[in-house]
Structure formats: structure tokens, C-alpha cells
Design an enzyme around this catalytic site. Structure first.
Site, PDB file in Angstrom:
ATOM      1  CG  HIS A   1     -17.913   6.353  -0.100  1.00 32.70           C
ATOM      2  ND1 HIS A   1     -18.301   6.860  -1.335  1.00 32.70           N
ATOM      3  CD2 HIS A   1     -16.617   5.966  -0.259  1.00 32.70           C
ATOM      4  CE1 HIS A   1     -17.282   6.789  -2.172  1.00 32.70           C
ATOM      5  NE2 HIS A   1     -16.254   6.249  -1.546  1.00 32.70           N
ATOM      6  CB  CYS A  31     -20.651  12.077  -3.099  1.00 30.30           C
ATOM      7  SG  CYS A  31     -22.028  11.392  -3.982  1.00 30.30           S
TER       8      CYS A  31
END
Length: 246
Positions: A160, A241
Site C-alpha cells: 500500500h 492500518c
């Protein structure tokens, strides 16, 4: 009180979570649960009120709640995760953001978006083109956030965008040039040093696996709280996250 921290407890099958750019290692679910409790306690200690999404024990990646929703002001953009296995995670998060009174919209059609690919810095939103996020979703995100400048960013060798770069409280980007090409990057000493959660003021949260970066940021005048998230790091997780700050 700074706001609300949306989180979700890890389930007993967390060791079965997806991995892409790292080799699979054994994950201790009990240790992961204790580390998650300590992570949430650190957020609470900084003034963020924890709000838990419903447990999703059949969805190993469910504690990585950041990937399910992008919050901009009072707008919650429900994502459409790039990994099909993760799409069932979104419904229970949608229930929470509606309960919190946010206006809810969603990525749809052929768009795929993981929240971990979205980095908000002031009026700019950086959106990573990744194996999980495509141009269609980035276009939808830009249309849903007309007051923000959405900037697509190419990635190399990371899951990511926020695996590669985050932002300090003053807007300075901290990250690895080997993974992302953005100007004026502050290069951290460790891989995990690129992962910073801003908690308010000059207070930031970082992983215990980045002690040299933490020391460098303290020299810049920041207050750093460190948490051990080793079991989540084995699954390409990082401090960003495991929560959505609202």
C-alpha cells in the site's frame, strides 16, 4: 478528546491473513490480541475514544480496518477492497460510521480501493496505484472529494501507499524513495519508520521496530509513543492500518 478511533479486534484466524511482498511467518493470535489491546490503549491515552467494529473472526484481515473506509471530514467513503476475500469486511464498518453520524458513500463498479493506499495531507489526498487500488477507484475518489486535490502515486515493491510513506504533523512526508517517488521525502532509518500516525499536536504513534527513526523524530521536537505490533507486521500491517481516526 481528540476524536474517535475506529478499530476491530483480531480474531483467532489472523495467522491466515494475506501476504504479498513478505514471506509468511507464524503469527501468534494470543500475542496479536495483546498487542492490539496495547495499541488501542495508546490511542486512548492520546485522547482518542475507541469504537469497535463488530468482530469478524471468519475474516483474518479484519483488524486492518483502515482498508475498509476513507474518512474526510464528516464523509465516509466505503472502499471496495482489491482482494475479494476482504470485501465482506466493509459492511460491519459501514454500520459503525452510520451510527457515528457520518455521511456514507462508496466506491462501486469496477473500482477497487484499499484505504491503506490513501494518504491525506492538508488539502491534498495522495492515492497509491497498487495491486489493490486501480485508476477507476482513484477517479471515483476524486469525484467524491471535490474540495480536495487527489494525486495518483505509483508504487514499487510495497502493498500500500502508506506502507511506503506517511506524513508528520507539519505535513512533511516521511518515506522510502525506493518504493515511492514523491518530492522532499524525509528518509527514515528503518522500513517501519515510514509508518507514522499523527495523534494531535506534535504527538505521533510509531512501531517499536523503528527506534532510530523515533529518536530522530524526537530530535525534531515530536513526542513519540511506540507500540509493539510484531505479529501484524508479519502480515504487512503497520500502525496506520489498525485504526481509522475520525
Amino acid at each position: 478528546m481528540s476524536g474517535i478511533a475506529l478499530v476491530r479486534k483480531p480474531g483467532p484466524h489472523i495467522a491466515d491473513g494475506l501476504v504479498t511482498y513478505v514471506q509468511r511467518e507464524p503469527v501468534d493470535p494470543g500475542l496479536a490480541a495483546r498487542q492490539h489491546d496495547a495499541y488501542v490503549a495508546a490511542l486512548a491515552g492520546a485522547g482518542w475514544r475507541p469504537v469497535y467494529a463488530e468482530p469478524a473472526d471468519d475474516l483474518p484481515d479484519a483488524p486492518f480496518v483502515e482498508d475498509t473506509v476513507v474518512v474526510s471530514g464528516r464523509l465516509a467513503v466505503l472502499t471496495r477492497p482489491g482482494a475479494k476475500e476482504r470485501r465482506p469486511e466493509v459492511a460491519s464498518v459501514a454500520s459503525v460510521v452510520r451510527m457515528l453520524g457520518l455521511r456514507v458513500v462508496r466506491i462501486s463498479g469496477s473500482g477497487t480501493l484499499d484505504g491503506g493506499d490513501v494518504l491525506q495531507v492538508g488539502s491534498t489526498v495522495y492515492a497509491g496505484r497498487s495491486a489493490r487500488t486501480n485508476d477507476e477507484a482513484i477517479s471515483q475518489l476524486a469525484a467524491l472529494l471535490p474540495e480536495r486535490r487527489v494525486v495518483p502515486v505509483d508504487l514499487e515493491g510495497v502493498l500500500h501507499l502508506k506502507s511506503a510513506v506517511t506524513a508528520l504533523p507539519d505535513g512533511t512526508l516521511i518515506g522510502h524513495a525506493a518504493h515511492v517517488k514523491l518530492p522532499h521525502l524525509l528518509e527514515p532509518a528503518e522500513e517501519a519508520g515510514a509508518h507514522v500516525v499523527t495523534l494531535g499536536g506534535d504527538h505521533v504513534l510509531m512501531a517499536a521496530s523503528a527506534p532510530r527513526t523515533a529518536a530522530a523524530l524526537e530530535e525534531r521536537g515530536l513526542s513519540v509513543t511506540m507500540v509493539d505490533i510484531s505479529e501484524f507486521e508479519k502480515l504487512e500491517g503497520c500502525v496506520t492500518c489498525l485504526s481509522v481516526l475520525i
